[in-house]
Design a protein around this motif. Structure first.
Motif: not given
Length: 349
Positions: A245, A248-250
């Protein structure tokens, strides 16, 4: 079919690029990363393009001797257009290979094909498999291969995503996918990627060192034990010392991060995790004590095993004062260096 020994998925960020640079030459030769650009929202096309140009040129510099793939799997149309322009500008001057995949947008696929033809370095086809294998994916991959044609060398990147203890069917489904995809063409590289690193909370680390199973490595062992004839030609890949994850995070902005971080060490069956303090009066002493705990592990490989172990030794001994105990960026770099070095040596054993 031939390929690299090890395909780590790495964030296209300075800490990961520096970790790759710090690998010994022998380890670097065995590693072909899949660099993943993180999503960036709220930027104009010009600002986003300038940002991606800086990151791509930094990667191109660190990869000047060995190839790698580049991808932006979680991106909107603006981000994809910016990345396509950057890869097109690099053209034949790069060893970076573009990536596409089934069920991606027509624009993204076309941009990847064009970048592959311009560079002459080939194309990665990344097939996501987060659950059961869907046979409808096979003709989609065949269509991509037809569009690429014989002039473009292709790499299969079978991405299982997060493989934790509750995903008991991962090996079976990976083999179903490989059985269907391997015969489609003469792949230059075929790799199985998966991520077993956990989402870490502060509560998990309150009792000192904590061990979490390397479920991604266990999955790989299941694939290699299957007896399939193609297995010796398939490369191992993982998401290193970050949960899937995180890709997928900024990235966080500013200096307002949590007051703690994670020191990571990889052993045969586990990730060993230790809590590090980002601030506070006792930060340096606490962090040096945690580094000493890792040095005291029976599985510690010695300070000369990699630049990661060397840093751990220096931190434990107090070299560099408070600054020598690191910060979140340093802990990520150190974790990646020791992990990649250990994985390569494990695969060679």
């Amino acid at each position: 079919m031939s390929g690299p020994l090890y395909v780590p998925v790495l964030q296209a960020r300075p800490h990961a690029a520096e970790a790759y640079r710090q690998l010994s030459p022998a380890v670097q030769r065995a590693v072909v990363p899949l660099w993943s650009f993180l999503p960036r929202t709220g930027l104009s096309l010009d600002a986003l393009t300038a940002h991606l140009q800086r990151e791509a040129h930094a990667l191109n510099k660190v990869q000047r001797h060995y190839p790698a793939w580049v991808d932006m799997p979680v991106a909107d149309e603006t981000q994809l257009a910016a990345l396509a322009g950057v890869l097109s500008d690099l053209g034949a001057l790069t060893l970076l290979r573009p990536v596409t995949g089934p069920r991606r947008t027509e624009h993204q696929q076309s941009s990847a094909f064009e970048a592959a033809r311009r560079s002459g370095r080939g194309l990665g086809i990344r097939v996501a498999l987060s659950g059961e294998w869907d046979g409808a994916t096979t003709p989609l991959v065949r269509d991509l291969l037809d569009r690429a044609g014989l002039a473009v060398e292709t790499d299969l990147l079978l991405d299982l995503g997060a493989v934790r203890a509750d995903r008991t069917d991962a090996v079976k489904e990976a083999l179903r996918a490989l059985d269907a995809l391997i015969p489609l063409t003469q792949w230059r590289t075929a790799a199985v990627l998966s991520g077993g690193f956990p989402e870490v909370t502060a509560e998990m680390l309150e009792q000192g060192l904590r061990s979490e199973p390397r479920t991604d490595w266990q999955c790989w062992c299941g694939v290699t034990d299957s007896g399939r004839s193609y297995v010796p030609s398939v490369s191992y890949g993982d998401y290193g010392i970050q949960p899937t994850r995180a890709f997928t995070r900024e990235p966080s902005a500013g200096r307002g991060g949590p007051p703690w971080g994670v020191l990571r060490y990889t052993i045969e069956e586990s990730f060993v995790l230790g809590k590090m303090l980002a601030r506070g009066d006792d930060r340096a002493a606490a962090n040096r004590a945690m580094a000493r705990k890792i040095l005291e592990l029976p599985e510690f490989r010695g300070a000369m095993a990699s630049a990661g172990e060397s840093w751990l030794r220096d931190c434990a001994r107090g070299h560099g004062g408070a600054a020598g105990t690191g910060n979140a960026t340093v802990w990520l770099r150190v974790g990646n260096v020791q992990h990649m070095s250990y994985v390569v040596r494990s695969l060679l054993a």
